[in-house]
Motif scaffolding. Structure first.
Motif, PDB file in Angstrom:
ATOM      1  N   GLN A 192      69.494  49.838  19.835  1.00 42.99           N
ATOM      2  CA  GLN A 192      69.031  48.552  20.359  1.00 42.99           C
ATOM      3  C   GLN A 192      68.091  47.874  19.367  1.00 42.99           C
ATOM      4  N   VAL A 286      59.752  48.679  25.117  1.00 46.37           N
ATOM      5  CA  VAL A 286      61.016  49.059  25.763  1.00 46.37           C
ATOM      6  C   VAL A 286      61.222  50.552  25.559  1.00 46.37           C
ATOM      7  N   PHE A 349      59.218  47.642  29.733  1.00 44.28           N
ATOM      8  CA  PHE A 349      60.534  47.824  30.336  1.00 44.28           C
ATOM      9  C   PHE A 349      60.974  49.265  30.133  1.00 44.28           C
ATOM     10  N   ARG A 351      64.365  51.095  29.945  1.00 44.62           N
ATOM     11  CA  ARG A 351      65.811  50.876  29.898  1.00 44.62           C
ATOM     12  C   ARG A 351      66.525  52.063  30.532  1.00 44.62           C
ATOM     13  N   LEU A 403      65.091  47.730  32.871  1.00 46.85           N
ATOM     14  CA  LEU A 403      66.104  47.028  32.080  1.00 46.85           C
ATOM     15  C   LEU A 403      67.393  47.794  32.351  1.00 46.85           C
ATOM     16  N   TRP A 443      72.287  44.265  25.723  1.00 49.01           N
ATOM     17  CA  TRP A 443      71.023  44.809  26.264  1.00 49.01           C
ATOM     18  C   TRP A 443      69.864  43.936  25.782  1.00 49.01           C
ATOM     19  N   ASN A 444      69.919  43.549  24.509  1.00 49.54           N
ATOM     20  CA  ASN A 444      68.849  42.709  23.979  1.00 49.54           C
ATOM     21  C   ASN A 444      68.857  41.322  24.608  1.00 49.54           C
ATOM     22  N   LEU A 447      67.190  41.757  27.789  1.00 47.24           N
ATOM     23  CA  LEU A 447      65.753  41.949  27.580  1.00 47.24           C
ATOM     24  C   LEU A 447      65.073  40.608  27.294  1.00 47.24           C
ATOM     25  N   GLN A 450      64.210  38.315  29.987  1.00 48.98           N
ATOM     26  CA  GLN A 450      63.186  38.749  30.940  1.00 48.98           C
ATOM     27  C   GLN A 450      61.788  38.814  30.353  1.00 48.98           C
ATOM     28  N   ILE A 451      61.640  38.374  29.113  1.00 49.02           N
ATOM     29  CA  ILE A 451      60.271  38.411  28.549  1.00 49.02           C
ATOM     30  C   ILE A 451      59.738  36.998  28.302  1.00 49.02           C
TER      31      ILE A 451
END
Ligand SMILES: *[C@@H]1O[C@H](CO)[C@@H](O)[C@H](O)[C@H]1NC(C)=O
Ligand SMILES: *[C@@H]1O[C@H](CO)[C@@H](O)[C@H](O)[C@H]1NC(C)=O
Ligand SMILES: *[C@@H]1O[C@H](CO)[C@@H](O)[C@H](O)[C@H]1NC(C)=O
Ligand SMILES: *[C@@H]1O[C@H](CO)[C@@H](O)[C@H](O)[C@H]1NC(C)=O
Ligand SMILES: *[C@@H]1O[C@H](CO)[C@@H](O)[C@H](O)[C@H]1NC(C)=O
Ligand SMILES: *[C@@H]1O[C@H](CO)[C@@H](O)[C@H](O)[C@H]1NC(C)=O
Ligand SMILES: *[C@@H]1O[C@H](CO)[C@@H](O)[C@H](O)[C@H]1NC(C)=O
Ligand SMILES: *[C@@H]1O[C@H](CO)[C@@H](O)[C@H](O)[C@H]1NC(C)=O
Length: 451
Positions: A192, A286, A349, A351, A403, A443-444, A447, A450-451
């Motif tokens: 990631q 993360v 987070f 994951r 996550l 996935w990124n 992420l 959500q930030i």
């Protein structure tokens, strides 16, 4: 444990049932040479995690499940139909542009990023697997192997009730000005991290990006194959991206510091020293763990489980699932206690586990993942809860965010390195790690949303 987790998929009445419902047993590890067994009990639970903080605007209907099936069928016949492109909300908009975020109609439905579907998108991938040499490990660069089918690169995840901002690197960097985003976890965490570096540079040579590993004591130790992590800084915005290897998310400490052959105490109830030391430097953290919790790996690393400062092994060996659960709970609890003390408005987070897809055997018994047709088992996740019960349960009631990528990634068996692994000596397939560009890019995106 009651059976495996159930991933409910719709839109998948296309032949081969490729979705394996248990992620237990043995797998292939990318960090070092050893192979190991993984013990991962996952049971399905019905509750919804509290996602009240995640309520955001919703995207308007892009395509219906029926369209989705037509697309899949077209794809199987070798045609592609990218009709979804024009239906994107916020297309081409600035990633953090408040204006574009306010456009979709807000609704009261809870946004769960893990529920939704994969849709074809010809704007993916974000970078070239041939070009991103500076950041990408060669073993994950499937474009550099004999693999010929790269259709797995051309999809994005569309959550059902969430607005997904389009990733845009300059606005992300601006938003992260003077900030540090850290990944701590195993080789899937490293995937990631590499994915994010490629996304943020567009996969182009970026001599301006500085290696600042030394600030974190991450120079390569003499004789080591590689350092324990990497840290890079984008000078224009002073944005720092860090990865630190901690496969078990527990503190490791040599039992006898002067003896090179000593066993290592693995303190299940203590966060890694690196994390304790540098937590105050991070703005976004993360975490991940999962594929390291098995006897084989413990023995290969000479790790001895400790709880409360004392070894637990001799008298009553701890079940691997319980050990992992203990660590995940401990770290969630510790972070929850630390968060209010952070001047930097730290977001953490956890994951969830990255699924593996060995079919017709396991990693060492000829198991493979040869399907190259995207989403042949369906493209949609309809469940509300996570497939990773351990992480989901541990985060309940804490300020650590989930996550959740497990069920999403479960649908993407074709995205693994597969038989094109560079560890071909054993004629094995790598059905654990993903090709890059590929699934970890999503996935990124989840992420960054959500930030
Ligand atoms: C979706 O788009 C249609 C047509 O553009 C519009 O009439 C409708 O109000 C929108 N719905 C939502 C939930 O945004
Ligand atoms: C969205 O799609 C659903 C079916 O998938 C339909 O029932 C609903 O009316 C659509 N809403 C809008 C705003 O188009
Ligand atoms: C693409 O899909 C639309 C409707 O979903 C259809 O009308 C069109 O014929 C399709 N085009 C191709 C090339 O399949
Ligand atoms: C970079 O950001 C850090 C905070 O993360 C700050 O302490 C430092 O002064 C910044 N440096 C520059 C040159 O802006
Ligand atoms: C980043 O840090 C520098 C130096 O400390 C400061 O001048 C600048 O205002 C900061 N920018 C942001 C957005 O915080
Ligand atoms: C630690 O290892 C050294 C070197 O092998 C040995 O001399 C010493 O006795 C050990 N200490 C303990 C407490 O076992
Ligand atoms: C995990 O640990 C928590 C807290 O100790 C406990 O409540 C839960 O039952 C454990 N779950 C499993 C699967 O061991
Ligand atoms: C390697 O695996 C392939 C596919 O499973 C098989 O056809 C081949 O015979 C295997 N080779 C060896 C040397 O085992």
């Amino acid at each position: 444990m009651k059976g495996g987790n159930i991933i409910m998929v719709r839109g998948g009445h296309l032949s081969i049932a490729m979705v394996v419902l248990m992620f237990t047993t043995i797998l292939l590890w990318g960090w070092d040479k050893s192979y190991f067994a993984s013990f991962l009990p996952l049971t399905r639970q019905q509750y919804m995690i509290p996602l009240s903080e995640y309520v955001v605007a919703v995207s308007n209907n892009s395509s219906t499940p029926k369209d989705e099936m037509v697309k899949s069928e077209n794809k199987m016949k070798g045609r592609s139909n990218n009709t979804n492109e024009k239906e994107q909300p916020g297309k081409g908009s600035d990633y953090f542009d408040a204006d574009s975020i306010s456009k979709p109609t807000p609704i009261s439905k809870v946004c769960n990023y893990a529920k939704g579907r994969w849709v074809e998108d010809n704007r993916r991938p974000w970078y070239s697997g041939l070009g991103c040499k500076q950041w990408l490990s060669i073993m994950w660069a499937c474009r550099l192997t004999k693999r010929k089918d790269f259709s797995y690169e051309g999809y994005r995840w569309q959550p059902e009730n969430c607005y997904m901002p389009e990733f845009e690197r300059s606005s992300f960097l601006r938003r992260m000005q003077n900030k540090t985003l850290a990944f701590i976890g195993d080789s899937l965490g490293r995937q990631q991290f590499q994915s994010l570096m490629c996304m943020l540079t567009g996969g182009e040579e970026s001599p301006e990006v500085e290696d600042v590993g030394k600030e974190y004591g991450l120079a390569k130790a003499p004789g080591a194959r590689r350092p324990d992590g990497w840290v890079y800084r984008f000078p224009d915005t002073n944005t720092t991206i860090l990865y630190y290897w901690s496969a078990s998310l527990s503190d490791l400490e040599p039992i006898n510091r002067t003896d090179p052959a000593t066993n290592i105490a693995m303190h299940l109830d203590q966060p890694p020293a690196f994390m304790r030391k540098f937590l105050h430097e991070f703005n976004v953290l993360v975490l991940n763990t999962g594929h390291h919790w098995n006897r084989g790996k413990l023995e290969a690393n000479r790790w001895v489980m400790y709880v409360d400062g004392k070894p637990v092994e001799e008298n009553k060996p701890l079940d691997m699932g319980k050990a992992k659960n203990l660590t995940v709970y401990s770290i969630a609890k510790w972070l929850d206690s630390q968060l209010p003390r952070h001047r930097r408005n730290l977001k953490v987070f956890f994951r969830t586990i990255s699924p593996r897809h060995f079919f017709n055997g396991d990693w060492n018994t000829g198991g493979s993942c040869d399907n190259m047709i995207p989403m042949s088992g369906g493209s949609e996740v309809v469940q509300d809860g996570s497939s990773d019960i351990v992480v989901e349960s541990a985060l309940k009631g804490t300020k650590v965010k989930i996550l959740d990528i497990t069920a999403i990634s479960q649908l993407r068996d074709e995205g693994h390195v597969s038989r094109y692994t560079r560890r071909a000596i054993l004629n094995t397939s790598d059905c654990l790690h993903w090709c890059l560009p590929g699934i970890p890019d999503t996935w990124n995106e989840l992420l960054l949303a959500q930030i």
